[in-house]
Design a protein around this motif. Structure first.
Motif, PDB file in Angstrom:
ATOM      1  N   LEU A   8      11.278  -9.093  -4.133  1.00 38.25           N
ATOM      2  CA  LEU A   8      11.200  -7.968  -4.981  1.00 38.25           C
ATOM      3  C   LEU A   8       9.883  -7.761  -5.519  1.00 38.25           C
ATOM      4  CD1 LEU A   8      12.604  -5.625  -6.186  1.00 38.25           C
ATOM      5  CD2 LEU A   8      13.373  -6.991  -7.850  1.00 38.25           C
ATOM      6  N   TRP A   9       8.937  -8.912  -5.922  1.00 33.86           N
ATOM      7  CA  TRP A   9       7.768  -8.768  -6.780  1.00 33.86           C
ATOM      8  C   TRP A   9       6.995  -8.307  -5.887  1.00 33.86           C
ATOM      9  CZ3 TRP A   9       3.346 -11.184  -6.279  1.00 33.86           C
ATOM     10  CH2 TRP A   9       2.048 -11.006  -7.415  1.00 33.86           C
ATOM     11  N   ALA A  14       3.223  -4.419  -3.199  1.00 37.06           N
ATOM     12  CA  ALA A  14       2.834  -3.546  -1.914  1.00 37.06           C
ATOM     13  C   ALA A  14       2.956  -1.950  -2.443  1.00 37.06           C
ATOM     14  CB  ALA A  14       3.609  -3.879  -0.891  1.00 37.06           C
ATOM     15  N   TRP A  15       3.963  -1.431  -2.811  1.00 41.23           N
ATOM     16  CA  TRP A  15       4.031  -0.167  -2.946  1.00 41.23           C
ATOM     17  C   TRP A  15       3.105   0.388  -4.167  1.00 41.23           C
ATOM     18  CZ3 TRP A  15       6.213   3.334  -0.224  1.00 41.23           C
ATOM     19  CH2 TRP A  15       7.335   3.090   0.353  1.00 41.23           C
ATOM     20  N   LEU A  17      -0.016  -1.159  -4.498  1.00 39.47           N
ATOM     21  CA  LEU A  17      -1.322  -0.971  -3.881  1.00 39.47           C
ATOM     22  C   LEU A  17      -1.356   0.297  -3.056  1.00 39.47           C
ATOM     23  CD1 LEU A  17      -1.935  -4.747  -3.249  1.00 39.47           C
ATOM     24  CD2 LEU A  17      -3.415  -3.217  -4.556  1.00 39.47           C
ATOM     25  N   LEU A  18      -0.296   0.523  -2.293  1.00 42.09           N
ATOM     26  CA  LEU A  18      -0.367   1.691  -1.509  1.00 42.09           C
ATOM     27  C   LEU A  18      -0.419   3.033  -2.160  1.00 42.09           C
ATOM     28  CD1 LEU A  18       0.133   2.234   1.596  1.00 42.09           C
ATOM     29  CD2 LEU A  18       2.555   2.745   1.215  1.00 42.09           C
ATOM     30  N   ILE A  19       0.206   3.212  -3.183  1.00 43.38           N
ATOM     31  CA  ILE A  19      -0.057   4.311  -3.983  1.00 43.38           C
ATOM     32  C   ILE A  19      -1.544   4.293  -4.651  1.00 43.38           C
ATOM     33  CG2 ILE A  19       0.718   5.479  -6.158  1.00 43.38           C
ATOM     34  CD1 ILE A  19       3.444   4.627  -5.521  1.00 43.38           C
ATOM     35  N   PHE A  20      -1.776   3.258  -5.102  1.00 52.24           N
ATOM     36  CA  PHE A  20      -3.341   3.317  -5.497  1.00 52.24           C
ATOM     37  C   PHE A  20      -4.177   3.429  -4.487  1.00 52.24           C
ATOM     38  CE2 PHE A  20      -6.983   0.594  -6.397  1.00 52.24           C
ATOM     39  CZ  PHE A  20      -7.273   1.219  -7.606  1.00 52.24           C
ATOM     40  N   ASP A  21      -4.410   2.929  -3.626  1.00 50.73           N
ATOM     41  CA  ASP A  21      -5.209   3.456  -2.168  1.00 50.73           C
ATOM     42  C   ASP A  21      -4.977   4.685  -2.189  1.00 50.73           C
ATOM     43  OD1 ASP A  21      -6.008   0.726  -2.260  1.00 50.73           O
ATOM     44  OD2 ASP A  21      -4.719  -0.009  -0.550  1.00 50.73           O
ATOM     45  N   VAL A  22      -4.298   5.370  -2.003  1.00 44.08           N
ATOM     46  CA  VAL A  22      -3.912   6.902  -1.630  1.00 44.08           C
ATOM     47  C   VAL A  22      -4.728   7.638  -2.678  1.00 44.08           C
ATOM     48  CG1 VAL A  22      -2.581   8.735  -1.198  1.00 44.08           C
ATOM     49  CG2 VAL A  22      -1.987   6.597  -0.244  1.00 44.08           C
ATOM     50  N   LEU A  23      -4.302   7.184  -3.983  1.00 41.27           N
ATOM     51  CA  LEU A  23      -5.031   8.043  -4.909  1.00 41.27           C
ATOM     52  C   LEU A  23      -6.688   7.839  -4.933  1.00 41.27           C
ATOM     53  CD1 LEU A  23      -2.767   7.126  -8.148  1.00 41.27           C
ATOM     54  CD2 LEU A  23      -2.881   9.320  -6.753  1.00 41.27           C
ATOM     55  N   LEU A  24      -7.163   6.449  -4.654  1.00 40.20           N
ATOM     56  CA  LEU A  24      -8.422   6.262  -4.604  1.00 40.20           C
ATOM     57  C   LEU A  24      -9.095   7.004  -3.654  1.00 40.20           C
ATOM     58  CD1 LEU A  24     -10.271   4.142  -5.982  1.00 40.20           C
ATOM     59  CD2 LEU A  24      -9.960   2.575  -3.841  1.00 40.20           C
ATOM     60  N   ILE A  25      -8.583   7.296  -2.407  1.00 39.93           N
ATOM     61  CA  ILE A  25      -9.236   7.969  -1.376  1.00 39.93           C
ATOM     62  C   ILE A  25      -9.320   9.616  -1.862  1.00 39.93           C
ATOM     63  CG2 ILE A  25      -8.288   9.111   1.018  1.00 39.93           C
ATOM     64  CD1 ILE A  25      -7.007   6.441   1.534  1.00 39.93           C
ATOM     65  N   PHE A  26      -8.386   9.883  -2.399  1.00 34.40           N
ATOM     66  CA  PHE A  26      -8.439  11.414  -2.917  1.00 34.40           C
ATOM     67  C   PHE A  26      -9.307  11.838  -4.312  1.00 34.40           C
ATOM     68  CE2 PHE A  26      -4.836  11.675  -0.077  1.00 34.40           C
ATOM     69  CZ  PHE A  26      -5.207  12.796   0.944  1.00 34.40           C
ATOM     70  N   THR A  54      -0.265  -4.160   3.043  1.00 32.31           N
ATOM     71  CA  THR A  54       0.837  -3.397   2.351  1.00 32.31           C
ATOM     72  C   THR A  54       1.900  -2.896   3.309  1.00 32.31           C
ATOM     73  OG1 THR A  54      -0.280  -1.484   1.921  1.00 32.31           O
ATOM     74  CG2 THR A  54      -0.216  -3.472   0.228  1.00 32.31           C
ATOM     75  N   SER A  55       1.349  -2.147   4.367  1.00 28.72           N
ATOM     76  CA  SER A  55       2.082  -1.494   5.327  1.00 28.72           C
ATOM     77  C   SER A  55       2.880  -2.460   6.115  1.00 28.72           C
ATOM     78  CB  SER A  55       1.233  -0.655   6.445  1.00 28.72           C
ATOM     79  OG  SER A  55       0.365   0.511   5.477  1.00 28.72           O
ATOM     80  N   VAL A  56       2.240  -3.561   6.798  1.00 30.80           N
ATOM     81  CA  VAL A  56       2.795  -4.415   7.519  1.00 30.80           C
ATOM     82  C   VAL A  56       4.031  -5.227   6.558  1.00 30.80           C
ATOM     83  CG1 VAL A  56       2.704  -6.523   8.687  1.00 30.80           C
ATOM     84  CG2 VAL A  56       1.193  -4.834   8.982  1.00 30.80           C
ATOM     85  N   TRP A  57       3.546  -5.471   5.296  1.00 31.65           N
ATOM     86  CA  TRP A  57       4.802  -6.043   4.703  1.00 31.65           C
ATOM     87  C   TRP A  57       5.964  -5.136   4.268  1.00 31.65           C
ATOM     88  CZ3 TRP A  57       6.946 -10.370   2.803  1.00 31.65           C
ATOM     89  CH2 TRP A  57       7.785  -9.944   1.568  1.00 31.65           C
TER      90      TRP A  57
END
Length: 202
Positions: A8-9, A14-15, A17-26, A54-57
């Protein structure tokens, strides 16, 4: 209980980091001058590594969905869409969107392999995927040669003019998909066959 808590942790991480990376891109302008080549490489490496991991996990975590046919098709459709954008077939004017789809293409190439592996782990459809993959490949080549002309000349023409959209826009996606399907399907077929033989032997 401890394993479930760790899972769960890791999923929440992973979620996040995924949201952070998308925000970082934009948020970070794509044409930003980082001041040094090392910082630019570090920025790109961070995005690629974290997005892929993160996507693989998350795909492994939600493998119940990706072992279905619709779940398997999602990364493939994403790969095709992002490939069309980075090749200029679907034009994107904003540089941050170009960066987003470039990262999405890298992630979807890896995700297509993971989704195929998950599907083949739970379903003994290796021979079927190989057969359909080869049929689609052959018919795509035949139709393209019939309606687009000499594919070899078109291929070399796209190499000479890399700044123009390639008429063989479908080739990259097809090679990526078949490049995962064929070897993984062979391994899956051998593995499932060996397992059946061992069961019969026992």
């Amino acid at each position: 209980m401890r394993k479930a808590t760790l899972t769960l942790w890791l999923t929440r991480l992973a979620w996040g980091l995924l949201i952070f990376d998308v925000l970082l891109i934009f948020v970070v302008p794509a044409d930003t001058h980082f001041g040094s080549l090392l910082l630019m490489i570090a920025y790109a490496a961070w995005l690629i590594l974290t997005l892929v991991i993160t996507s693989v996990w998350l795909m492994i975590r939600y493998r119940a969905f990706f072992r279905t046919w619709p779940g398997w098709a999602v990364p493939l459709i994403t790969l095709i869409l992002s490939s069309l954008v980075i090749q200029g077939i679907l034009p994107v004017s904003h540089p941050n969107f170009s960066l987003f789809f470039s990262m999405l293409f890298v992630v979807s190439v890896c995700s297509a392999g993971v989704a195929t592996a998950i599907l083949l782990w739970y379903r003994d459809v290796g021979l079927g995927l190989i057969a359909w993959g080869l049929v689609i490949l052959v018919w795509m080549l035949l139709f393209s040669w019939r309606f687009q002309g000499n594919l070899i000349e078109l291929f070399f023409s796209s190499l000479i003019h890399p700044d123009k959209p390639s008429p063989l826009w479908w080739w990259n996606s097809l090679v990526c998909v078949c490049g995962w399907i064929i070897p993984l399907s062979v391994i899956s077929f051998l593995g499932h066959t060996l397992r059946l033989i061992l069961r019969e032997w026992q």
